[in-house]
Enzyme design. Structure first.
Site, mmCIF file in Angstrom:
data_model
loop_
_atom_site.group_PDB
_atom_site.id
_atom_site.type_symbol
_atom_site.label_atom_id
_atom_site.label_comp_id
_atom_site.label_asym_id
_atom_site.label_seq_id
_atom_site.Cartn_x
_atom_site.Cartn_y
_atom_site.Cartn_z
ATOM 1 N N GLY A 71 60.732 75.012 -26.187
ATOM 2 C CA GLY A 71 62.015 75.353 -26.824
ATOM 3 C C GLY A 71 61.986 76.714 -27.496
ATOM 4 O O GLY A 71 62.693 76.962 -28.487
ATOM 5 N N CYS A 129 67.825 80.741 -19.739
ATOM 6 C CA CYS A 129 68.354 80.225 -20.991
ATOM 7 C C CYS A 129 69.802 79.823 -20.750
ATOM 8 O O CYS A 129 70.473 80.412 -19.906
ATOM 9 C CB CYS A 129 68.297 81.316 -22.062
#
Ligand SMILES: Cc1cc2nc3c(=O)[nH]c(=O)nc-3n(C[C@H](O)[C@H](O)[C@H](O)COP(=O)(O)O)c2cc1C
Length: 300
Positions: A71, A129
Site C-alpha cells: 500500500g 495506482c
C-alpha cells in the site's frame, strides 16, 4: 568492455538496477560499496502525502514468488526530499525517483517539486495506482497513461520512465501510449494481481484481500511482455520480473530491454543485483561481446 547504456541523455555505467519498493535505505540493507557499482538506484515509490499502507499481513510467500500488498507506505514527498534524497544521491549513481499520484493534480504537484532538483536524475511514474476520475489504474488505460505522462513532460526536464502494469490485455499498447506522450523509457512489469486463501479460516492471507505477485513465478510472462513491447516502441525498456541471476537478466536484455532491475530476489539475497552484474560481465567475456548494446534485442 562497455556496459554503459542511456535513457534520453542520461548515461548509466551499466544496465543493472533495483526495482522500486524492494530494497531498504543504505545501511538498512545495502552496503554502500555494493550500491556504488549499480547502474542506478530506484527508491520506493513516494506519494504526495504520507501513507500508512495496508493492514497486515502484507506479504505471503507463494511457489517461486510472493504476493504483496504494502500500500505504498511512505512519509510523503516533502519528507523524502528533505530526509532521504541526499542520502541516495551520495551513493554517486543516478537516482531514479518513483512517484505515484491519485489524480493528475497530485502527479503535477510532485513533478513540480522534483523538477529543479539536480539530485533527481530521472523520474519513474508508478502508474499502477488508481485514477480516481477514471476509476481504473492509470496503467490500465492508454488515455489516462498518455494524460499523466504528457502532464509531467511539460513540467520536468529529467528523463521520464513510465512504469507499466502487466494487468492489461496488451501492455505494448500502453507502452506505445506512454511513448507518444513523451516518455523517455518504460519500465515493466509491476506485479500481477493475485490472491492467496487460507482454506481453514476461509480468509484471504493478505490484509488488503488481494495483492500483487512477483518473483521468479512471473519471469517467463514478463520476458514475453518485454519482447512484445520491444517490437512496438523505440524508447528503452527497463525490465523486471523475477530476475534472480545473470541468465535471467540476459533473457530480458536479449528480448530487447536496455536495463534490468532486481526486485523480489533482493529479499533472499540483498547482493543479487551485484551478482547479476558480475554474471553479465562473465557472459560478455565468454561470448566476446565488447559492448552491451550488441546484446540488447539481438534475438536469433
Ligand atoms: C514488497 C514489494 C514492494 C513493492 N513496492 C513497489 C513500489 O513502491 N513501487 C513500484 O513501482 N513497484 C513496487 N513493487 C514492484 C516491483 O518494483 C517490481 O516491479 C515487481 O515486483 C516485479 O519484479 P520482481 O519480480 O523482480 O520483484 C514492489 C514489489 C514488492 C515485492
Amino acid at each position: 568492455m562497455n556496459l554503459s547504456v542511456k535513457i534520453a541523455n542520461l548515461k548509466f555505467s551499466n544496465p543493472v538496477t533495483v526495482a522500486s519498493g524492494t530494497f531498504g535505505a543504505v545501511g538498512e540493507c545495502w552496503d554502500l560499496k555494493a550500491a556504488k557499482q549499480l547502474g542506478a538506484i530506484v527508491p520506493k515509490t513516494v506519494t504526495l502525502l504520507p501513507q500508512q499502507g495496508n493492514l497486515p499481513p502484507r506479504i505471503v510467500e507463494t511457489p517461486s514468488g510472493m504476493v504483496n500488498a504494502i500500500g505504498i507506505e511512505n512519509d510523503g514527498i516533502d519528507a523524502f526530499i528533505e530526509n532521504k534524497l541526499s542520502m541516495y544521491a551520495k551513493i554517486g549513481v543516478p537516482v531514479i525517483v518513483s512517484i505515484s499520484g491519485k489524480s493528475d493534480e497530485e502527479f503535477q504537484i510532485m513533478a513540480e517539486k522534483l523538477a529543479g532538483l539536480s539530485s533527481v536524475s530521472a523520474i519513474e511514474l508508478n502508474l499502477s495506482c488508481p485514477n480516481l476520475k477514471h476509476k481504473v489504474l492509470v496503467a490500465q488505460d492508454a488515455g489516462a497513461t498518455q494524460q499523466v505522462v504528457a502532464l509531467v513532460r511539460k513540467i520536468v526536464n529529467q528523463p521520464i520512465i513510465a512504469k507499466l502494469s502487466p494487468n492489461v490485455t496488451s501492455i505494448a499498447d500502453i507502452a506505445a501510449a506512454a511513448e507518444a506522450a513523451g516518455a523517455d523509457a518504460v519500465s515493466m512489469v509491476n506485479t500481477f494481481q493475485a490472491m492467496v486463501i487460507d482454506v481453514e479460516k476461509r480468509k484471504s492471507m493478505i490484509g488488503n484481500f488481494t495483492g500483487g505477485l512477483s518473483g521468479p513465478a512471473i519471469r517467463p510472462i514478463a520476458v514475453n511482455m518485454v519482447y512484445q513491447t520491444a517490437q512496438r516502441i523505440k524508447i528503452p525498456i527497463m525490465a523486471m520480473g523475477g530476475i534472480s541471476n545473470a541468465e535471467d537478466a540476459l533473457q530480458f536484455l536479449i528480448a530487447g530491454a536496455t536495463m534490468v532491475a532486481v526486485g523480489t530476489m533482493s529479499f533472499i539475497d540483498p547482493n543479487t543485483a551485484i551478482k547479476v552484474l558480475d554474471g553479465i560481465k562473465v557472459y560478455m567475456r565468454k561470448h566476446k561481446i565488447n559492448d552491451i548494446k550488441d546484446l540488447i534485442g539481438f534475438i536469433k
